[in-house]
Design a protein around this motif. Structure first.
Motif, PDB file in Angstrom:
ATOM      1  N   ARG A 153      28.752  34.240  28.169  1.00 37.87           N
ATOM      2  CA  ARG A 153      27.749  34.687  28.535  1.00 37.87           C
ATOM      3  C   ARG A 153      26.904  35.397  27.128  1.00 37.87           C
ATOM      4  NH1 ARG A 153      25.169  39.626  32.304  1.00 37.87           N
ATOM      5  NH2 ARG A 153      23.020  39.096  31.782  1.00 37.87           N
ATOM      6  N   GLN A 154      25.893  34.678  26.629  1.00 40.87           N
ATOM      7  CA  GLN A 154      25.106  35.090  25.398  1.00 40.87           C
ATOM      8  C   GLN A 154      24.257  36.165  25.372  1.00 40.87           C
ATOM      9  OE1 GLN A 154      26.838  33.933  22.597  1.00 40.87           O
ATOM     10  NE2 GLN A 154      28.356  33.145  23.859  1.00 40.87           N
ATOM     11  N   ARG A 155      24.386  37.265  24.623  1.00 45.83           N
ATOM     12  CA  ARG A 155      23.239  38.105  24.805  1.00 45.83           C
ATOM     13  C   ARG A 155      22.564  38.215  23.365  1.00 45.83           C
ATOM     14  NH1 ARG A 155      23.397  41.789  28.970  1.00 45.83           N
ATOM     15  NH2 ARG A 155      25.062  41.661  30.502  1.00 45.83           N
ATOM     16  N   GLY A 156      21.345  38.515  23.695  1.00 44.29           N
ATOM     17  CA  GLY A 156      20.390  38.469  22.366  1.00 44.29           C
ATOM     18  C   GLY A 156      20.466  37.305  21.317  1.00 44.29           C
ATOM     19  N   GLN A 157      20.811  37.787  20.215  1.00 44.36           N
ATOM     20  CA  GLN A 157      20.684  36.823  18.965  1.00 44.36           C
ATOM     21  C   GLN A 157      22.020  35.959  19.089  1.00 44.36           C
ATOM     22  OE1 GLN A 157      18.023  36.126  17.707  1.00 44.36           O
ATOM     23  NE2 GLN A 157      18.761  34.666  15.958  1.00 44.36           N
ATOM     24  N   ALA A 158      23.309  36.467  19.908  1.00 42.48           N
ATOM     25  CA  ALA A 158      24.306  35.621  19.722  1.00 42.48           C
ATOM     26  C   ALA A 158      24.253  34.320  20.087  1.00 42.48           C
ATOM     27  CB  ALA A 158      25.217  36.148  20.728  1.00 42.48           C
ATOM     28  N   GLN A 159      23.087  33.994  20.977  1.00 43.89           N
ATOM     29  CA  GLN A 159      23.052  32.411  21.285  1.00 43.89           C
ATOM     30  C   GLN A 159      22.589  31.685  20.040  1.00 43.89           C
ATOM     31  OE1 GLN A 159      19.563  31.952  24.048  1.00 43.89           O
ATOM     32  NE2 GLN A 159      19.265  34.074  23.394  1.00 43.89           N
ATOM     33  N   TYR A 160      22.103  32.454  19.054  1.00 40.56           N
ATOM     34  CA  TYR A 160      21.492  31.487  17.878  1.00 40.56           C
ATOM     35  C   TYR A 160      22.612  31.582  16.729  1.00 40.56           C
ATOM     36  CZ  TYR A 160      17.022  31.546  20.528  1.00 40.56           C
ATOM     37  OH  TYR A 160      16.130  31.593  21.352  1.00 40.56           O
ATOM     38  N   GLU A 161      23.655  32.025  16.900  1.00 41.72           N
ATOM     39  CA  GLU A 161      24.574  32.458  15.821  1.00 41.72           C
ATOM     40  C   GLU A 161      25.075  31.094  15.348  1.00 41.72           C
ATOM     41  OE1 GLU A 161      27.760  35.178  16.862  1.00 41.72           O
ATOM     42  OE2 GLU A 161      26.229  36.974  16.644  1.00 41.72           O
ATOM     43  N   LYS A 162      25.301  30.922  14.054  1.00 42.52           N
ATOM     44  CA  LYS A 162      25.941  29.709  13.326  1.00 42.52           C
ATOM     45  C   LYS A 162      27.418  29.879  13.464  1.00 42.52           C
ATOM     46  CE  LYS A 162      24.470  27.408  10.199  1.00 42.52           C
ATOM     47  NZ  LYS A 162      23.942  26.854   8.990  1.00 42.52           N
ATOM     48  N   THR A 213       4.201  24.361  19.207  1.00 43.81           N
ATOM     49  CA  THR A 213       5.514  24.477  19.320  1.00 43.81           C
ATOM     50  C   THR A 213       6.047  25.945  18.951  1.00 43.81           C
ATOM     51  OG1 THR A 213       6.039  22.021  19.146  1.00 43.81           O
ATOM     52  CG2 THR A 213       8.052  23.456  18.765  1.00 43.81           C
ATOM     53  N   VAL A 214       6.174  26.894  19.759  1.00 40.25           N
ATOM     54  CA  VAL A 214       6.584  28.110  19.430  1.00 40.25           C
ATOM     55  C   VAL A 214       7.893  28.449  19.802  1.00 40.25           C
ATOM     56  CG1 VAL A 214       5.753  30.351  19.738  1.00 40.25           C
ATOM     57  CG2 VAL A 214       4.088  28.682  20.482  1.00 40.25           C
ATOM     58  N   ASP A 215       8.625  29.151  18.587  1.00 36.25           N
ATOM     59  CA  ASP A 215      10.006  29.402  18.835  1.00 36.25           C
ATOM     60  C   ASP A 215      10.438  30.830  17.650  1.00 36.25           C
ATOM     61  OD1 ASP A 215      12.816  28.487  20.256  1.00 36.25           O
ATOM     62  OD2 ASP A 215      13.113  29.564  18.326  1.00 36.25           O
ATOM     63  N   MET A 216      11.182  31.667  17.965  1.00 39.04           N
ATOM     64  CA  MET A 216      11.259  32.822  17.121  1.00 39.04           C
ATOM     65  C   MET A 216      12.195  32.365  15.957  1.00 39.04           C
ATOM     66  SD  MET A 216      12.841  36.514  18.216  1.00 39.04           S
ATOM     67  CE  MET A 216      14.170  35.932  18.947  1.00 39.04           C
ATOM     68  N   SER A 217      13.073  31.269  16.056  1.00 38.99           N
ATOM     69  CA  SER A 217      13.831  30.760  15.147  1.00 38.99           C
ATOM     70  C   SER A 217      13.233  29.991  14.042  1.00 38.99           C
ATOM     71  CB  SER A 217      15.194  30.251  15.569  1.00 38.99           C
ATOM     72  OG  SER A 217      15.993  29.540  14.769  1.00 38.99           O
ATOM     73  N   ARG A 218      13.124  30.369  12.835  1.00 33.12           N
ATOM     74  CA  ARG A 218      12.767  29.422  11.611  1.00 33.12           C
ATOM     75  C   ARG A 218      13.552  28.327  11.680  1.00 33.12           C
ATOM     76  NH1 ARG A 218      12.245  32.198   5.958  1.00 33.12           N
ATOM     77  NH2 ARG A 218      10.929  33.328   7.340  1.00 33.12           N
ATOM     78  N   THR A 219      15.262  28.320  11.639  1.00 38.66           N
ATOM     79  CA  THR A 219      15.853  27.196  11.787  1.00 38.66           C
ATOM     80  C   THR A 219      15.513  26.222  12.744  1.00 38.66           C
ATOM     81  OG1 THR A 219      17.592  28.509  10.780  1.00 38.66           O
ATOM     82  CG2 THR A 219      18.285  26.754  11.974  1.00 38.66           C
TER      83      THR A 219
END
Length: 709
Positions: free
Chosen positions: A488-497, A570-576
């Motif tokens: 289970r991912q919380r917060g920014q963990a779901q986007y971590e490289k 297209t809207v998203d918080m991540s620039r990547t």
């Protein structure tokens, strides 16, 4: 006496000259890029077109002269009596190639030559032939080198099937295979189906089919010198000489290819040429190759930079193909064949423009030194995989095998390249396995969090059993199996490289190209369970302004734009991920100022837009929020069960009259608050949007179509 020039890849001229001599051509003269010859025989051109496997084009020389200026070119073309070659109401096409000349551009030279021909007809018959670019009666080649001009007509036919790299009959593969083999073997094993032209050439020789029987639209069909009865007689002779139908119990060609997309393409190609019966198709990799006889030829045709396949082929050859010959074919930029067992017996290189190919012949006899060890393959960043160390559980192997047998047929039938093979079907093996058919077959294993009471050693052993089971069932090398831990991912963990390789691969969905990354992020860039949702968005998008919220890599945007959307946001918080979304559109040639990409906290952006009455501009909105999200860049915390009512209401305010919101999420215990949204028209389409590969776990997502009443 007629003059001819048969073209071929550079490096194959001597081979073509020898082949033409066997076909009855007297004194063939090899020269750069082909073989020149003269003949008085009435059917020599027909025999070359019908039986030659190495020639690319057969040119009948119609005239030669000198020309320095366009007027001299015009006068020289008129020296030929064109009424001997073309009917007055016929059609022609002129292709010009100029080298070191002052005659201008090729198009201008071709136009001047055309004027000379039609003016000659008009002056004689008060009529003129017309221009036709496709299937003309007469194809004319105009070649100018400095001041020397050559006019010729191309008599060659067109192959009935094409390959991704061009026509199977371009002569390159025939030159390679025939160049190193003194005679065609009875049994052939081909490692890989990426180069379908090699398979077609092999099947053609196994069936003793005259290459010309697999062609149509011959250049001589509309030429006035053509004698149809003579050509038909030669074709009938070739058909009578061809072998009878093959014994189904012992086909001569065996093709091993784990990539179902490549295998299907090769099979369709062989079927189009009428050669499929001579091939036995194995949807397995080189690890499973078996020799059908005590001797034969192993044709190795690796994909570009596919060292994994090369290592697998070498291992199979070393352990099972004793006494066989290996023909290793490689293109410019591909991994070259290593010394299979000592020095290559023969090496042949041919080229066509900037493209060159090389073939090496090795003998796997018992009298040569053993094969050198293969270097260690590159391991994925997400997880390092060792060779199998744990015996896979029989029930797991059985389940993986059954799933694969069912789903691969479904995927081929539906044209699906990426799908879920296994999703914790057996509770003790808590992992999901996704397959991606792109440049090669990849398996991505996502490990679910093990119960706290389960010892770490047991969890690790079960994961290894899943890995080994996947490799065994799919016959995959370790570098194409990627393992990730799914919790289970919380917060920014779901986007971590997870890594920094930047190793992207291209896959397809619904005819669109998508970029995926197997090693650098927790997810690959493509949520497979939303495949049906994205397809429906594409069908609803024509002539609408569309919005994609929490867009991730923009695959939903891509489907809507490809479906005919007027504009997209297209809207998203991540620039990547926004950059990734832009690349997905660019990859498909779908870009422009009407497609906007907004880097913003979707919660804040949506709330601000909902306050503006002028923002009601979208005909279609897709919103797929995460289950839970919190980061330093977000102004608020998102809990989808708590916040879905406000999200839906804000999104609905942005809809034009008649517009629709597709709302989706992946919270397994999600429950829509219907009472709080009773004034909206809501249709639950969850069941309808569950793809075949996710029906085993129907709570993978929830999806609703929502409109204002």
């Amino acid at each position: 006496m007629s003059e001819y020039f048969a073209t071929c890849p550079r490096g194959a001229e001597q081979l073509l000259a020898a082949e033409l001599a066997r076909l009855g051509v007297d004194d063939p003269q090899p020269t750069r890029g082909g073989v020149a010859f003269s003949s008085t025989a009435a059917d020599v051109a027909y025999r070359v077109c019908l039986y030659s496997a190495l020639h690319q084009r057969l040119l009948l020389i119609l005239g030669r002269f000198q020309a320095r200026t366009p007027d001299e070119l015009y006068a020289g073309v008129q020296q030929v009596d064109w009424s001997e070659h073309l009917a007055v109401d016929g059609t022609l096409r002129i292709d010009a190639k100029l080298r070191d000349t002052e005659l201008g551009k090729p198009h201008f030279a071709a136009l001047r030559a055309k004027d000379a021909i039609v003016d000659q007809f008009r002056a004689r018959f008060d009529q003129r032939p017309s221009i036709r670019m496709r299937s003309p009666d007469l194809r004319i080649d105009l070649f100018v080198h400095r001041q020397s001009v050559q006019l010729a007509t191309d008599l060659t036919g067109v192959w009935k099937a094409e390959t991704p790299s061009g026509a199977v009959g371009d002569g390159i593969d025939a030159a390679l295979v025939l160049g190193v083999l003194k005679q065609w073997p009875a049994d052939v094993v081909i490692a890989g189906a990426a180069h379908v032209d090699v398979i077609a050439q092999a099947a053609m020789r196994a069936s003793a089919a005259a290459p010309g029987l697999l062609k149509h639209d011959f250049g001589f069909a509309g030429w006035l010198g053509h004698v149809p009865a003579r050509w038909q007689r030669l074709c009938d002779e070739a058909r009578q000489a061809q072998h009878a139908a093959p014994d189904e119990q012992h086909p001569r060609i065996h093709v091993y290819e784990p990539d179902l997309k490549r295998l299907g393409r090769a099979r369709r190609h062989a079927k189009a040429l009428g050669l499929e019966a001579w091939v036995q198709w194995h949807d397995q990799g080189a690890w499973k190759m078996k020799p059908p006889a005590a001797s034969g030829v192993l044709l190795v045709c690796p994909s570009r930079d596919d060292s994994a396949q090369q290592a697998a082929v070498e291992h199979a050859a070393r352990s099972r193909f004793e006494g066989w010959q290996v023909v290793h074919r490689s293109e410019s930029g591909e991994t070259q064949g290593r010394a299979w067992r000592g020095k290559a017996q023969q090496v042949l290189k041919v080229s066509r423009g900037k493209r060159y190919m090389q073939v090496q012949l090795f003998d796997l006899s018992t009298h040569t030194r053993p094969l050198a060890a293969s270097p260690a393959p590159r391991q994925p960043v997400a997880e390092t995989l060792a060779e199998p160390t744990v015996e896979p559980a029989p029930d797991l192997i059985n389940r993986l095998g059954k799933n694969h047998k069912h789903l691969r047929r479904w995927a081929l039938r539906e044209g699906v390249d990426c799908y879920r093979l296994y999703d914790a079907d057996l509770p003790e093996y808590a992992a999901a396995v996704d397959l991606y058919h792109g440049d090669a077959l990849w398996a991505v294993i996502q490990e679910y969090a093990a119960p706290a009471k389960l010892p770490d050693a047991v969890a690790a052993e079960r994961l290894q059993q899943v890995v080994d089971g996947v490799r065994r069932v799919l016959d995959l090398p370790p570098q194409r199996v990627v393992v990730k831990t799914r919790q289970r991912q919380r917060g920014q963990a779901q986007y971590e490289k997870l890594g920094r390789d930047g190793d992207f691969h291209v896959v397809q969905e619904g005819g669109l190209k998508l970029l995926v990354n197997f090693t650098d992020y927790l997810d690959t860039g493509l949520f497979l369970d939303h495949r049906s949702v994205r397809a429906e968005l594409g069908r609803q998008a024509p002539d609408r302004h569309v919005l994609n919220l929490f867009a991730y890599t923009g695959v939903a945007t891509l489907h809507m734009v490809a479906g005919g959307a007027k504009s997209s946001t297209t809207v998203d918080m991540s620039r990547t991920y926004l950059s990734w979304a832009k690349r997905n559109l660019l990859l498909n040639g779908l870009h422009g100022n009407q497609h906007q990409f907004v880097q913003a906290d979707c919660l804040h952006w949506l709330a601000e837009q909902a306050k503006d009455p002028a923002s009601k501009r979208y005909g279609l909105i897709f919103m797929d929020p995460p289950t839970f999200s919190r980061s330093k860049r977000m102004q608020d915390t998102l809990d989808i069960q708590r916040d879905h009512v406000s999200l839906i209401r804000q999104a609905v305010t942005l809809l034009r009259p008649g517009g629709e919101l597709f709302f989706s999420n992946n919270f397994r215990r999600f429950k829509l608050d219907e009472a709080a949204l009773s004034d909206l028209v809501i249709r639950d389409i969850t069941a309808a949007t569950l793809p075949e590969d996710f029906k085993r776990r129907p709570r993978i997502h929830y999806c609703y179509r929502i409109q204002r009443a």
